[in-house]
Design an enzyme around this catalytic site. Structure first.
Site, mmCIF file in Angstrom:
data_model
loop_
_atom_site.group_PDB
_atom_site.id
_atom_site.type_symbol
_atom_site.label_atom_id
_atom_site.label_comp_id
_atom_site.label_asym_id
_atom_site.label_seq_id
_atom_site.Cartn_x
_atom_site.Cartn_y
_atom_site.Cartn_z
ATOM 1 N N GLU A 115 -5.424 0.554 5.889
ATOM 2 C CA GLU A 115 -5.516 1.142 7.229
ATOM 3 C C GLU A 115 -6.508 0.386 8.102
ATOM 4 O O GLU A 115 -6.284 0.205 9.292
ATOM 5 C CB GLU A 115 -5.913 2.629 7.147
ATOM 6 N N CYS B 198 17.753 6.600 17.059
ATOM 7 C CA CYS B 198 16.556 7.391 16.780
ATOM 8 C C CYS B 198 16.909 8.746 16.167
ATOM 9 O O CYS B 198 17.744 9.483 16.707
ATOM 10 C CB CYS B 198 15.772 7.601 18.072
ATOM 11 N N TRP C 225 0.826 -1.220 0.000
ATOM 12 C CA TRP C 225 0.000 0.000 0.000
ATOM 13 C C TRP C 225 0.855 1.263 0.000
ATOM 14 O O TRP C 225 0.327 2.363 -0.098
ATOM 15 C CB TRP C 225 -0.969 0.005 1.186
ATOM 16 N N CYS D 28 11.024 3.388 18.428
ATOM 17 C CA CYS D 28 10.476 3.806 19.721
ATOM 18 C C CYS D 28 9.439 2.773 20.164
ATOM 19 O O CYS D 28 8.251 3.060 20.326
ATOM 20 C CB CYS D 28 9.859 5.203 19.598
ATOM 21 N N GLN E 208 -5.111 -3.085 14.948
ATOM 22 C CA GLN E 208 -4.935 -4.229 15.866
ATOM 23 C C GLN E 208 -4.335 -5.462 15.191
ATOM 24 O O GLN E 208 -4.518 -6.580 15.667
ATOM 25 C CB GLN E 208 -6.268 -4.606 16.523
ATOM 26 N N THR E 209 -3.692 -5.282 14.051
ATOM 27 C CA THR E 209 -3.115 -6.444 13.359
ATOM 28 C C THR E 209 -1.722 -6.085 12.845
ATOM 29 O O THR E 209 -1.501 -4.984 12.363
ATOM 30 C CB THR E 209 -4.016 -6.855 12.170
ATOM 31 N N TYR F 112 -8.481 8.589 13.263
ATOM 32 C CA TYR F 112 -7.201 8.067 12.792
ATOM 33 C C TYR F 112 -7.267 7.707 11.300
ATOM 34 O O TYR F 112 -6.436 8.155 10.497
ATOM 35 C CB TYR F 112 -6.750 6.826 13.607
ATOM 36 N N ASP G 238 -2.115 6.989 15.810
ATOM 37 C CA ASP G 238 -2.409 5.634 16.299
ATOM 38 C C ASP G 238 -1.597 5.376 17.571
ATOM 39 O O ASP G 238 -0.960 6.300 18.107
ATOM 40 C CB ASP G 238 -2.109 4.590 15.210
ATOM 41 N N LEU H 151 -8.487 -12.950 9.937
ATOM 42 C CA LEU H 151 -7.889 -11.656 10.288
ATOM 43 C C LEU H 151 -8.496 -11.105 11.584
ATOM 44 O O LEU H 151 -7.917 -10.226 12.222
ATOM 45 C CB LEU H 151 -8.113 -10.675 9.128
ATOM 46 N N GLY H 152 -9.660 -11.623 11.966
ATOM 47 C CA GLY H 152 -10.279 -11.216 13.240
ATOM 48 C C GLY H 152 -10.960 -9.864 13.170
ATOM 49 O O GLY H 152 -10.921 -9.182 12.138
HETATM 50 S S1 SF4 Z 1 14.837 9.103 21.592
HETATM 51 FE FE1 SF4 Z 1 13.481 8.317 20.038
HETATM 52 S S2 SF4 Z 1 13.311 6.137 20.543
HETATM 53 FE FE2 SF4 Z 1 14.098 7.179 22.346
HETATM 54 S S3 SF4 Z 1 12.291 7.624 23.556
HETATM 55 FE FE3 SF4 Z 1 12.766 9.424 22.324
HETATM 56 S S4 SF4 Z 1 11.489 9.195 20.510
HETATM 57 FE FE4 SF4 Z 1 11.589 7.200 21.497
#
Ligand code: SF4
Length: 366
Positions: free
Chosen positions: A42, A207, A29, A197, A47-48, A125, A143, A85-86
């Site tokens: 979407e 990050c 997609w 994260c 939840q999947t 969302y 989300d 898929l529920g």
């Molecule tokens: S630095 Fe990045 S991975 Fe770490 S808590 Fe902050 S946003 Fe999340």
């Protein structure tokens, strides 16, 4: 929280989009701006996990390439494509919304926020995701992944599963979005939540937002986000049986058209209320529903099925047979005798698919 400096916004936008351009995962997609396909993806992704969704998405788009095809399809075919898929209300809502798009919007996905929200199964969302990704509108798509990233970045300790907090987070996400790449930015925030994260052990050293992140500076990532405790799920004991007649056909019944797993098919059975044994309860249920006497035999399978607010603890008997008499069902009911090999033509919920697989495994062993 929404009066952020331009420099901070620019740093976040630049860092996140650069990372997304280099690291984003390939997904079917993501190769399109077609609003119908983005909408389907979407809804499936709610939840999947992505890895589960990909083959379902490809099969679904092959079966219903356009919103018109989906609107014209019988519900049973849509549910069959969704089987396994529920959360089947997603499929039913998708189908109903497709009919509404054809009837009220000339078969075109609405580009107006309120019009989109008027469709079944579309909340803020999904509306934000479709409008930003397919049409480039500067709207947030928040989300669970985005809630986690934002709560850590901005050290927000209000519970994220409370509607008021979510609204505030949507406003915050909305003021971070760059005009030129709204859809990419929304997807990048989600992707960061999914890959870096993560709920446990976020990889802050990798990050792109590390320098802007308050939780990283204070080393309190593990305590965010905060969630309000939910009431424990209600548990129901259920009993089902694979019942054969004298010809070797198997009895299946369709669930009611409203409520849990609506319109899906299952092996007959029901809730196990009393203190009686499971096989006695099953016998009584079948007698009451179909006026059939059965012998409950064969192996007993224990399964668990978790719904949003409910848990089914299932006992299934794999070989039951109709005792004496002829196994005739009253006309006009929603049950029928079918050949075992024809079960594949009916949409079953996951727990009953598992029963089928277990019985087939045993048939192979024999
Ligand atoms: S630095 Fe990045 S991975 Fe770490 S808590 Fe902050 S946003 Fe999340």
């Amino acid at each position: 929280m929404t009066n952020l400096s331009d420099k901070l916004k620019k740093d976040i936008q630049y860092g996140l989009l650069k990372w997304f351009d280099e690291e984003k995962r390939e997904m079917p997609w993501r190769e399109t701006r077609n609003p119908y396909k983005i909408w389907v993806s979407e809804i499936m992704l709610q939840q999947t996990q992505i890895i589960t969704v990909i083959p379902y998405f490809e099969r679904f788009i092959e079966a219903f390439p356009t919103v018109q095809d989906l609107a014209a399809a019988p519900e049973e075919k849509v549910l069959k494509c969704w089987e396994g898929l529920g959360y089947y209300s997603r499929a039913r809502n998708l189908h109903r919304a497709a009919k509404q798009i054809v009837a009220e919007f000339d078969g075109r996905m609405p580009q107006d926020w309120d019009d989109l929200l008027s469709l079944p199964g579309i909340g803020s969302y999904t509306a934000g995701a479709v409008l930003s990704i397919a049409f480039g509108q500067v709207l947030p798509a928040v989300d669970g992944n985005v809630l986690r990233v934002l709560s850590r970045m901005f050290l927000i300790s209000k519970p994220i599963n409370v509607a008021k907090t979510k609204k505030e987070m949507e406003a915050l996400a909305g003021c971070l979005i760059p005009i030129a790449r709204a859809g990419d930015f929304n997807q990048a925030l989600m992707e960061l939540g999914a890959l870096i994260c993560t709920p446990k052990s976020p990889q802050c050293f990798r990050c792109p937002l590390q320098k802007c992140c308050c939780a990283n500076q204070e080393q309190c990532q593990a305590s965010l986000p905060v969630k309000e405790k939910k009431a424990p799920k209600r548990e129901l004991k259920m009993v089902f049986g694979v019942i054969y007649n004298e010809k070797g056909d198997v009895l299946i019944e369709q669930r009611p058209s409203k409520g849990l797993l609506a319109n899906l098919w299952q092996f007959p059975g029901g809730e196990w209320h009393s203190g009686s044994e499971a096989h006695e309860v099953l016998r009584d249920i079948i007698k009451e529903k179909y006026q059939l006497d059965i012998i409950v035999d064969g192996d007993q399978i224990a399964l668990k099925h978790i719904f949003t607010h409910l848990v089914w603890k299932v006992t299934a008997f794999t070989t039951c047979s109709v005792q004496g008499g002829c196994a005739v069902l009253s006309k006009g009911g929603t049950a029928r005798w079918v050949k075992w090999q024809d079960l594949k033509d009916y949409p079953f919920p996951k727990v009953h698919q598992t029963i089928i697989m277990k019985v087939e495994g045993r048939k192979d062993d024999q």
